[in-house]
Design a protein around this motif. Structure first.
Motif, PDB file in Angstrom:
ATOM      1  N   ASN A  23      51.027  -9.984  45.821  1.00 42.44           N
ATOM      2  CA  ASN A  23      51.825  -8.898  45.240  1.00 42.44           C
ATOM      3  C   ASN A  23      52.864  -9.405  44.245  1.00 42.44           C
ATOM      4  OD1 ASN A  23      50.613  -6.908  46.900  1.00 42.44           O
ATOM      5  ND2 ASN A  23      51.966  -7.480  48.591  1.00 42.44           N
ATOM      6  N   ARG A  24      53.037 -10.710  44.178  1.00 40.34           N
ATOM      7  CA  ARG A  24      54.182 -11.272  43.466  1.00 40.34           C
ATOM      8  C   ARG A  24      54.035 -11.169  41.945  1.00 40.34           C
ATOM      9  NH1 ARG A  24      54.484 -16.924  46.749  1.00 40.34           N
ATOM     10  NH2 ARG A  24      52.649 -17.263  45.442  1.00 40.34           N
ATOM     11  N   ASP A  25      55.073 -10.657  41.311  1.00 40.40           N
ATOM     12  CA  ASP A  25      55.067 -10.572  39.863  1.00 40.40           C
ATOM     13  C   ASP A  25      56.028 -11.602  39.288  1.00 40.40           C
ATOM     14  OD1 ASP A  25      57.579  -9.562  40.360  1.00 40.40           O
ATOM     15  OD2 ASP A  25      57.174  -7.560  39.558  1.00 40.40           O
ATOM     16  N   ASP A  26      56.252 -11.521  37.984  1.00 39.92           N
ATOM     17  CA  ASP A  26      57.087 -12.495  37.274  1.00 39.92           C
ATOM     18  C   ASP A  26      58.463 -12.645  37.916  1.00 39.92           C
ATOM     19  OD1 ASP A  26      57.766 -13.840  34.361  1.00 39.92           O
ATOM     20  OD2 ASP A  26      59.425 -12.592  35.051  1.00 39.92           O
ATOM     21  N   TYR A  27      59.088 -11.520  38.337  1.00 38.83           N
ATOM     22  CA  TYR A  27      60.461 -11.608  38.831  1.00 38.83           C
ATOM     23  C   TYR A  27      60.565 -12.431  40.115  1.00 38.83           C
ATOM     24  CZ  TYR A  27      65.167 -10.705  40.311  1.00 38.83           C
ATOM     25  OH  TYR A  27      66.457 -10.896  40.705  1.00 38.83           O
ATOM     26  N   VAL A  28      59.577 -12.355  40.967  1.00 43.13           N
ATOM     27  CA  VAL A  28      59.607 -13.131  42.209  1.00 43.13           C
ATOM     28  C   VAL A  28      59.647 -14.630  41.885  1.00 43.13           C
ATOM     29  CG1 VAL A  28      58.335 -13.723  44.309  1.00 43.13           C
ATOM     30  CG2 VAL A  28      58.454 -11.341  43.545  1.00 43.13           C
ATOM     31  N   TYR A  29      58.845 -15.039  40.917  1.00 44.90           N
ATOM     32  CA  TYR A  29      58.821 -16.445  40.509  1.00 44.90           C
ATOM     33  C   TYR A  29      60.129 -16.831  39.825  1.00 44.90           C
ATOM     34  CZ  TYR A  29      53.853 -16.805  41.593  1.00 44.90           C
ATOM     35  OH  TYR A  29      52.652 -16.841  42.256  1.00 44.90           O
TER      36      TYR A  29
END
Length: 260
Positions: A23-29
């Motif tokens: 589910n992880r998008d750019d912001y999580v990284y």
């Protein structure tokens, strides 16, 4: 959540659901890099964090300046790798060190695609950054003319001053072309070192250190990237500490723009 929970608690709960693998998008990284490297391994007193910094035809997701300049390109499980080769070529012409941060499911493919000097990090299912390959710091590889394109005119002039390179007075309309003529002949490693020194001061975020400490860790990357004025930063700190009951009673205008 109970009535004693704050708005900050709600953001933390939402982030917990967002950071699940798949589910992880750019912001999580970006949040992981900010928490664990920019504010973990380093601090805003010793390093400067730049978001979306242009390099050639690309924009580096995150650049951290300490003794050198390291560009981080995020490739989440939602991202394609089709542009990666071109992006890395741009970053390697401007920054001494380059890393790709990706998911466990893309790690092998990234390793097979990137040059040997590019570092590869994986964001694990436990929200930990694991090093698969260390980046090699190579300031002599950068192209001074490409680096110039990331600087403002005043910053470029400060770089020349540090390098003791004379810049003759010219009309403002000729400044950029004159800078290009000078930078193209500069030593790559020297101009890179001087540029890092200048940018760490000109774009310093030391003043934000105390504000970020008062925010939930999950929001720090967002506030750091937003470049909010001091009053707005203080309002964000105040807002996230409010009980949810109070937040739910806000007017629609307050909910849309609580930092104004």
């Amino acid at each position: 959540m109970s009535s004693t929970n704050t708005l900050g608690d709600a953001f933390d709960l939402a982030f917990t659901s967002l950071k699940g693998v798949g589910n992880r998008d750019d912001y999580v990284y970006r949040a992981a890099l900010t928490q664990k490297i920019a504010l973990g391994r380093h601090s805003l007193r010793t390093a400067t964090v730049l978001n979306e910094l242009r390099a050639g035809k690309s924009k580096a997701d995150l650049v951290i300046l300490n003794g050198t300049a390291t560009a981080y390109e995020i490739k989440s499980e939602r991202d394609s790798l089709s542009r990666l080769e071109g992006q890395l070529a741009d970053y390697r012409s401007v920054f001494a060190s380059t890393c790709v941060v990706t998911s466990p499911m893309q790690a092998d493919q990234v390793l097979s695609l990137v040059p040997e000097d590019v570092g590869v990090l994986v964001l694990s299912s436990r929200f930990r950054l694991q090093i698969l390959r260390e980046a090699i710091d190579s300031p002599d590889r950068i192209q001074p003319l490409q680096l110039l394109s990331t600087l403002r005119v005043d910053e470029a002039l400060q770089v020349l001053e540090l390098l003791e390179v004379e810049f003759e007075s010219v009309p403002n309309t000729q400044r950029w072309s004159t800078l290009q003529e000078i930078f193209i002949n500069l030593d790559p490693a020297s101009v890179h070192k001087a540029s890092v020194q200048v940018l760490k001061v000109s774009r310093s975020q030391t003043h934000m250190a105390s504000v970020l400490q008062q925010l939930p860790a999950t929001l720090r990357a967002s506030v750091l990237a937003a470049k909010l004025p001091l009053k707005a930063q203080q309002n964000v700190v105040k807002a996230v500490s409010q009980p949810l009951e109070a937040v739910l009673s806000w007017s629609e205008e307050q909910r849309v723009s609580p930092v104004l």
